[in-house]
Design a protein around this motif. Structure first.
Motif, PDB file in Angstrom:
ATOM      1  N   THR A 108       0.865  -1.171   0.000  1.00 29.58           N
ATOM      2  CA  THR A 108       0.000   0.000   0.000  1.00 29.58           C
ATOM      3  C   THR A 108       0.906   1.226   0.000  1.00 29.58           C
ATOM      4  N   VAL A 109       0.631   2.163  -0.916  1.00 35.11           N
ATOM      5  CA  VAL A 109       1.436   3.391  -1.019  1.00 35.11           C
ATOM      6  C   VAL A 109       0.568   4.624  -0.805  1.00 35.11           C
ATOM      7  N   GLU A 110       1.128   5.567  -0.073  1.00 38.38           N
ATOM      8  CA  GLU A 110       0.517   6.897   0.045  1.00 38.38           C
ATOM      9  C   GLU A 110       1.352   7.813  -0.829  1.00 38.38           C
ATOM     10  N   TYR A 111       0.690   8.688  -1.598  1.00 35.66           N
ATOM     11  CA  TYR A 111       1.421   9.565  -2.514  1.00 35.66           C
ATOM     12  C   TYR A 111       0.585  10.800  -2.811  1.00 35.66           C
ATOM     13  N   LEU A 112       1.196  11.739  -3.529  1.00 33.44           N
ATOM     14  CA  LEU A 112       0.482  12.928  -3.996  1.00 33.44           C
ATOM     15  C   LEU A 112       0.297  12.784  -5.500  1.00 33.44           C
ATOM     16  N   ASP A 113      -0.852  13.229  -6.007  1.00 31.71           N
ATOM     17  CA  ASP A 113      -1.073  13.197  -7.454  1.00 31.71           C
ATOM     18  C   ASP A 113      -0.555  14.503  -8.078  1.00 31.71           C
ATOM     19  N   LEU A 114      -0.773  14.658  -9.392  1.00 31.31           N
ATOM     20  CA  LEU A 114      -0.300  15.821 -10.151  1.00 31.31           C
ATOM     21  C   LEU A 114      -0.689  17.164  -9.540  1.00 31.31           C
ATOM     22  N   THR A 115      -1.849  17.186  -8.864  1.00 26.69           N
ATOM     23  CA  THR A 115      -2.333  18.453  -8.319  1.00 26.69           C
ATOM     24  C   THR A 115      -1.945  18.625  -6.851  1.00 26.69           C
ATOM     25  N   GLY A 116      -1.219  17.623  -6.302  1.00 25.15           N
ATOM     26  CA  GLY A 116      -0.776  17.739  -4.914  1.00 25.15           C
ATOM     27  C   GLY A 116      -1.760  17.159  -3.915  1.00 25.15           C
ATOM     28  N   ASN A 117      -2.798  16.467  -4.417  1.00 23.28           N
ATOM     29  CA  ASN A 117      -3.769  15.830  -3.522  1.00 23.28           C
ATOM     30  C   ASN A 117      -3.269  14.476  -3.043  1.00 23.28           C
ATOM     31  N   ALA A 118      -3.470  14.196  -1.741  1.00 23.91           N
ATOM     32  CA  ALA A 118      -3.042  12.923  -1.164  1.00 23.91           C
ATOM     33  C   ALA A 118      -3.906  11.787  -1.688  1.00 23.91           C
ATOM     34  N   GLN A 119      -3.244  10.665  -2.015  1.00 27.54           N
ATOM     35  CA  GLN A 119      -3.933   9.485  -2.539  1.00 27.54           C
ATOM     36  C   GLN A 119      -3.376   8.258  -1.839  1.00 27.54           C
ATOM     37  N   ILE A 120      -4.135   7.176  -1.881  1.00 31.30           N
ATOM     38  CA  ILE A 120      -3.667   5.903  -1.344  1.00 31.30           C
ATOM     39  C   ILE A 120      -4.008   4.812  -2.349  1.00 31.30           C
ATOM     40  N   LEU A 121      -3.090   3.860  -2.517  1.00 25.36           N
ATOM     41  CA  LEU A 121      -3.265   2.813  -3.529  1.00 25.36           C
ATOM     42  C   LEU A 121      -2.736   1.497  -2.984  1.00 25.36           C
ATOM     43  N   THR A 122      -3.510   0.430  -3.151  1.00 21.10           N
ATOM     44  CA  THR A 122      -3.013  -0.915  -2.835  1.00 21.10           C
ATOM     45  C   THR A 122      -2.780  -1.624  -4.151  1.00 21.10           C
ATOM     46  N   ALA A 123      -1.588  -2.208  -4.311  1.00 20.97           N
ATOM     47  CA  ALA A 123      -1.206  -2.862  -5.560  1.00 20.97           C
ATOM     48  C   ALA A 123      -0.645  -4.238  -5.265  1.00 20.97           C
ATOM     49  N   ARG A 124      -0.807  -5.150  -6.238  1.00 19.90           N
ATOM     50  CA  ARG A 124      -0.181  -6.473  -6.114  1.00 19.90           C
ATOM     51  C   ARG A 124       0.365  -6.867  -7.483  1.00 19.90           C
ATOM     52  N   GLY A 125       1.094  -7.994  -7.525  1.00 17.47           N
ATOM     53  CA  GLY A 125       1.613  -8.485  -8.793  1.00 17.47           C
ATOM     54  C   GLY A 125       2.579  -7.511  -9.451  1.00 17.47           C
ATOM     55  N   LEU A 126       2.500  -7.428 -10.794  1.00 10.16           N
ATOM     56  CA  LEU A 126       3.451  -6.618 -11.560  1.00 10.16           C
ATOM     57  C   LEU A 126       3.447  -5.150 -11.131  1.00 10.16           C
ATOM     58  N   LEU A 127       2.258  -4.586 -10.885  1.00  4.32           N
ATOM     59  CA  LEU A 127       2.225  -3.170 -10.480  1.00  4.32           C
ATOM     60  C   LEU A 127       2.970  -2.967  -9.166  1.00  4.32           C
ATOM     61  N   ALA A 128       2.805  -3.902  -8.220  1.00  4.61           N
ATOM     62  CA  ALA A 128       3.511  -3.802  -6.936  1.00  4.61           C
ATOM     63  C   ALA A 128       5.028  -3.898  -7.145  1.00  4.61           C
TER      64      ALA A 128
END
Ligand code: QAP
Ligand code: CO
Length: 167
Positions: A108-128
């Motif tokens: 699970t990653v916390e990050y900022l998008d292009l506009t600086g808004n906080a986002q959270i994403l859970t990834a598995r497999g190749l994307l992870a």
């Protein structure tokens, strides 16, 4: 838009640690557009700013078949990891070399998008795998660093030969 020059292992600039992004301005958006163009043209599935000699915490990824799902991660941090998987990795900075690397299966990653808004994403497999590989670049790490000393020195020899052949 313009294609950026990609640094090749073992360039010492690939060891630099990237700094967080603080300004979400046109300069940032241009760099990201150029990174995406460079990744798609290569073609690659991921590119970190470090690889184009920009030492800021920016990563672009697209693991989709259609090449139409650009993911931009700014100041990303892995906040959860689970399991393990082994994937044969490559890298635009280590052309023609593919080796198996063990990484977390799910993150699970916390990050900022292009506009600086906080986002959270859970990834598995190749994307992870791709996210972990690209975030390593921002810490000055390349997948080759996980291999044995013998494999590392063979890779350096092979890349030096390739570079000579390309003169
Ligand atoms: C990282 O790598 C990655 O050697 C992204 O001649 C790789 O886009 C994450 C590429 C595998 C997960 C799994 C490599 C293109 C592209 C080469 C890439 C080459 C041409 C590598
Ligand atoms: Co890479």
């Amino acid at each position: 838009m313009s294609l950026l020059k990609i640094l090749h292992y073992p360039d010492p600039r690939l060891k630099k640690i990237a700094s967080p992004v603080t300004q979400f301005d046109a300069v940032l958006h241009t760099l990201i557009a150029d990174m995406a163009e460079t990744m798609y043209a290569a073609p690659g599935i991921g590119l970190a700013a470090t690889q184009v000699d920009q030492h800021r915490r920016i990563v672009v990824i697209d693991v989709s078949e259609e090449r139409n799902s650009l993911l931009v991660l700014i100041n990303a941090k892995i906040v959860q990891k689970a399991g393990t998987q082994v994937y044969e990795e490559g890298c635009l900075s280590v052309p023609g070399i593919y080796e198996k690397v063990e990484r977390a299966e799910e993150i699970t990653v916390e990050y900022l998008d292009l506009t600086g808004n906080a986002q959270i994403l859970t990834a598995r497999g190749l994307l992870a795998v791709c996210i972990q590989h690209e975030l390593d670049h921002l810490e000055g790490r390349v997948f080759v660093d996980y291999l044995s000393q013998l494999k590392q020195s063979r890779i350096k020899t092979r890349l030096a030969k390739q570079a000579k052949a390309n003169l």
